[in-house]
Design an enzyme around this catalytic site. Structure first.
Site, short mmCIF file in Angstrom:
data_model
loop_
_atom_site.label_atom_id
_atom_site.label_comp_id
_atom_site.label_asym_id
_atom_site.label_seq_id
_atom_site.Cartn_x
_atom_site.Cartn_y
_atom_site.Cartn_z
N LYS A 9 0.88 -1.17 0.00
CA LYS A 9 0.00 0.00 0.00
C LYS A 9 0.92 1.22 0.00
O LYS A 9 1.48 1.60 1.02
CB LYS A 9 -0.88 -0.03 1.25
CG LYS A 9 -2.18 0.74 1.14
CD LYS A 9 -2.05 2.21 0.83
CE LYS A 9 -2.05 3.09 2.05
NZ LYS A 9 -1.90 4.54 1.72
N GLY B 74 7.39 5.35 8.01
CA GLY B 74 6.57 6.56 8.15
C GLY B 74 6.83 7.21 9.50
O GLY B 74 7.93 7.09 10.06
N SER B 75 5.82 7.86 10.03
CA SER B 75 6.03 8.62 11.27
C SER B 75 6.10 7.69 12.49
O SER B 75 5.54 6.59 12.48
CB SER B 75 4.89 9.62 11.47
OG SER B 75 3.72 8.93 11.84
N GLU C 269 10.42 1.60 10.32
CA GLU C 269 11.42 2.65 10.10
C GLU C 269 10.69 3.97 10.28
O GLU C 269 9.75 4.26 9.54
CB GLU C 269 11.98 2.58 8.67
CG GLU C 269 12.93 1.45 8.42
CD GLU C 269 14.17 1.53 9.27
OE1 GLU C 269 14.49 2.62 9.81
OE2 GLU C 269 14.82 0.49 9.43
N CYS D 202 14.08 11.02 6.01
CA CYS D 202 14.24 10.59 7.41
C CYS D 202 15.64 10.90 7.88
O CYS D 202 15.89 11.04 9.06
CB CYS D 202 14.02 9.09 7.53
SG CYS D 202 12.48 8.58 6.86
N GLU E 155 10.93 16.37 14.76
CA GLU E 155 11.14 16.18 13.31
C GLU E 155 10.25 17.17 12.54
O GLU E 155 9.03 17.19 12.72
CB GLU E 155 10.80 14.75 12.90
CG GLU E 155 11.15 14.49 11.45
CD GLU E 155 10.91 13.05 11.00
OE1 GLU E 155 9.86 12.49 11.35
OE2 GLU E 155 11.79 12.51 10.31
C1 UN1 Z 1 14.47 8.02 3.94
O1 UN1 Z 1 14.52 9.23 3.98
O2 UN1 Z 1 13.53 7.41 4.49
O3 UN1 Z 1 20.25 7.72 2.97
C2 UN1 Z 1 15.40 7.15 3.21
C3 UN1 Z 1 19.44 8.37 2.33
C4 UN1 Z 1 18.63 7.67 1.27
C5 UN1 Z 1 17.44 7.00 1.86
C6 UN1 Z 1 16.63 7.85 2.75
N1 UN1 Z 1 19.48 6.72 0.60
O4 UN1 Z 1 19.22 9.55 2.55
#
Ligand code: UN1
Length: 519
Positions: free
Chosen positions: A197, A249-250, A271, A305, A407
């Site tokens: 999804k 996600g969050s 994650e 992230c 964040e």
């Molecule tokens: C993400 O932002 O969830 O290392 C992944 C990095 C990328 C992946 C980011 N290769 O910034």
């Protein structure tokens, strides 16, 4: 990123355009080897965040029924795929990699239209999916287990991996092909079937990845995709026949996912957020550290992230660093990611704008911090119809301030002075997240000390906080994750369960822990 931000479309009041609009492409779910409409017949629009007058496509607004059908298809396909030898599964995945490679430019363009980031970066996103596919397909001829001595004579002990079954994958919009590939390809090489999804804001890139799987000849029912809003994801997460849920996600949504999974004993891999830091010591190559910080903070408009949202700078060079960094941030060109001249694209949707501007307002109100550049949404001229925010730098930020703790997921970064390595590490570790950290220094002792003391899943020396490679594990500590790692070979531990096998060929009963005395 917040749950609301992820679940809301790129909605913006539509401007009426007098001219006839170009025909909008429609995309369907892929269930049991067929492209099908949502059972309710409903659709939603995917808008270009650089210009919301452009509808990238119409997508199936899936119901719980659609999710049920997709999971059922994955259940039906499970045994046949599991019994297909892993090297054969790998051959199909190598083909997926070839197809992506062949179409890389077109896929990147479509991704920029739906997600906003500049073409170089969407090219990188597709490349990451290609890298992941080739690297992981190679596991088809490894998927190593191990053997070990048994405690009895004439007894053999070994450990093998077995697939977990049906996987439910829920993915975000910021890496709309790379992150789905991180989950889909390992799931498949390990012999699982899946339902994915994708984020409501970026379904097209995931559908493009699924199309590559279809073209490569992955059998029906093995890969299924259902598009839709948060409720579609919730139906998948709650489905009792999905043995595993993998979510990016969050942290807030991740926690809910985890508790649903706990209730029904499903495997759960998460994650989540980050509040990543770049440390700059007084002996660093300052120009290099500035290049790194600009890329880390404003690449992908800060929507990673791994984005650099804190820059901790030694006070001896703080003024010099801040002046140059602000000047460079000010010069970044914000615009449509399809244009070569653009450095920073739009943010994903109106909710993201509200959240980011909200944090900028918080930063402005916080006692000591100074807004050194940016701070505004751009709403006129070429920016009129999109979600553009100026690269924003706060200086003299205290580590406890909200803009240094929470964040933001946008083009906003905080400069924090420090007076020693210990102080820098304390600030770096003093947040709830633990994804990525970096240090710029020429001193090997400081570099190794930081490497050892930073409590994050990823550490960079003399490089920014973004840019992880697919053959190393990816993930974080504390509120960033729940102990799993994607990518690398470590991801195989998510998508397989260990089976310990004992073969006793002594032709007599040998009792472990008991019949060992006279040996
Ligand atoms: C993400 O932002 O969830 O290392 C992944 C990095 C990328 C992946 C980011 N290769 O910034």
């Amino acid at each position: 990123m917040s749950q609301a931000q992820k679940s809301i479309k790129k909605s913006k009041p539509q401007t009426t355009v007098a001219n006839a609009k170009p025909r909008v492409a429609s995309y369907q779910n892929y269930i049991n080897g067929e492209w099908v409409k949502a059972s309710g017949g409903e659709t939603f629009e995917n808008l270009n965040p650089a210009d919301t007058r452009e509808v990238v496509g119409r997508f199936a607004a899936s119901t719980e029924d659609d999710v049920n059908r997709a999971v059922e298809a994955a259940v039906d396909a499970r045994d046949k795929w599991r019994k297909t030898p892993a090297p054969r599964r790998a051959e199909l995945l190598f083909k997926v990699g070839e197809i992506l490679m062949r179409n890389k430019d077109a896929l990147a363009r479509e991704m920029t239209r739906e997600m906003g980031k500049v073409l170089k970066e969407t090219g990188g996103d597709v490349q990451e999916a290609i890298d992941c596919t080739y690297y992981t397909a190679g596991e088809g001829r490894r998927l190593h287990g191990f053997t070990t001595p048994a405690e009895m004579p004439n007894k053999f002990a070994m450990c093998v991996r077995q697939p977990v079954g049906v996987c439910g994958l829920v993915t975000p919009w910021n890496f709309p092909m790379a992150i789905p590939s991180w989950k889909m390809i390992p799931a498949l090489i390990c012999g699982n079937t899946l339902v994915i999804k994708p984020a409501e804001d970026t379904p097209l890139s995931t559908i493009n990845l699924v199309k590559a799987c279809v073209e490569a000849g992955i059998p029906k029912g093995v890969v299924n995709v259902v598009t839709g809003a948060g409720a579609t994801g919730a139906a998948l997460v709650g489905h009792r026949d999905t043995r595993l849920i993998s979510f990016t996600g969050s942290t807030e949504t991740g926690r809910k996912v985890a508790s649903v999974c706990a209730d029904r004993n499903a495997i759960c891999s998460l994650e989540m957020g980050g509040k990543n830091v770049q440390i700059v010591m007084d002996d660093a190559n300052i120009d290099l550290a500035i290049e790194g910080a600009l890329w880390g903070a404003f690449g992908t408009a800060g929507q990673r992230c791994t984005a650099t949202s804190r820059i901790v700078v030694h006070k001896k060079i703080y003024k010099q660093f801040a002046a140059k960094f602000v000047e460079r941030a000010n010069a970044l060109r914000v615009g449509d990611g399809l244009k070569d001249s653009t450095d920073v694209g739009p943010v994903i949707n109106q909710n993201a704008v509200n959240k980011i501007i909200g944090y900028i307002e918080i930063g402005k109100r916080e006692d000591k911090a100074k807004l050194a550049c940016g701070g505004e949404q751009l709403t006129t001229g070429e920016h009129q119809h999109g979600f553009f925010i100026q690269p924003t730098v706060f200086t003299d930020v205290a580590p406890s301030m909200r803009i240094a703790q929470e964040e933001i997921f946008g083009p906003v970064t905080a400069l924090i002075p420090c007076d020693s390595l210990d102080n820098a590490v304390e600030i770096a570790n003093g947040v709830r997240y633990g994804l990525s950290a970096s240090i710029f220094t020429k001193d090997v002792n400081q570099a190794f000390a930081a490497m050892n003391e930073l409590y994050t899943g990823i550490v960079y020396i003399n490089a920014p906080t973004i840019g992880a490679e697919v053959h190393l594990p990816f993930g974080g500590t504390k509120a960033t994750g729940n102990g799993h790692r994607e990518a690398g070979t470590q991801v195989l531990d998510i998508f397989t369960e260990w089976k310990s096998v004992y073969v006793d060929y002594s032709n007599k009963l040998q009792r472990a822990q008991i019949d060992t005395e006279n040996l």
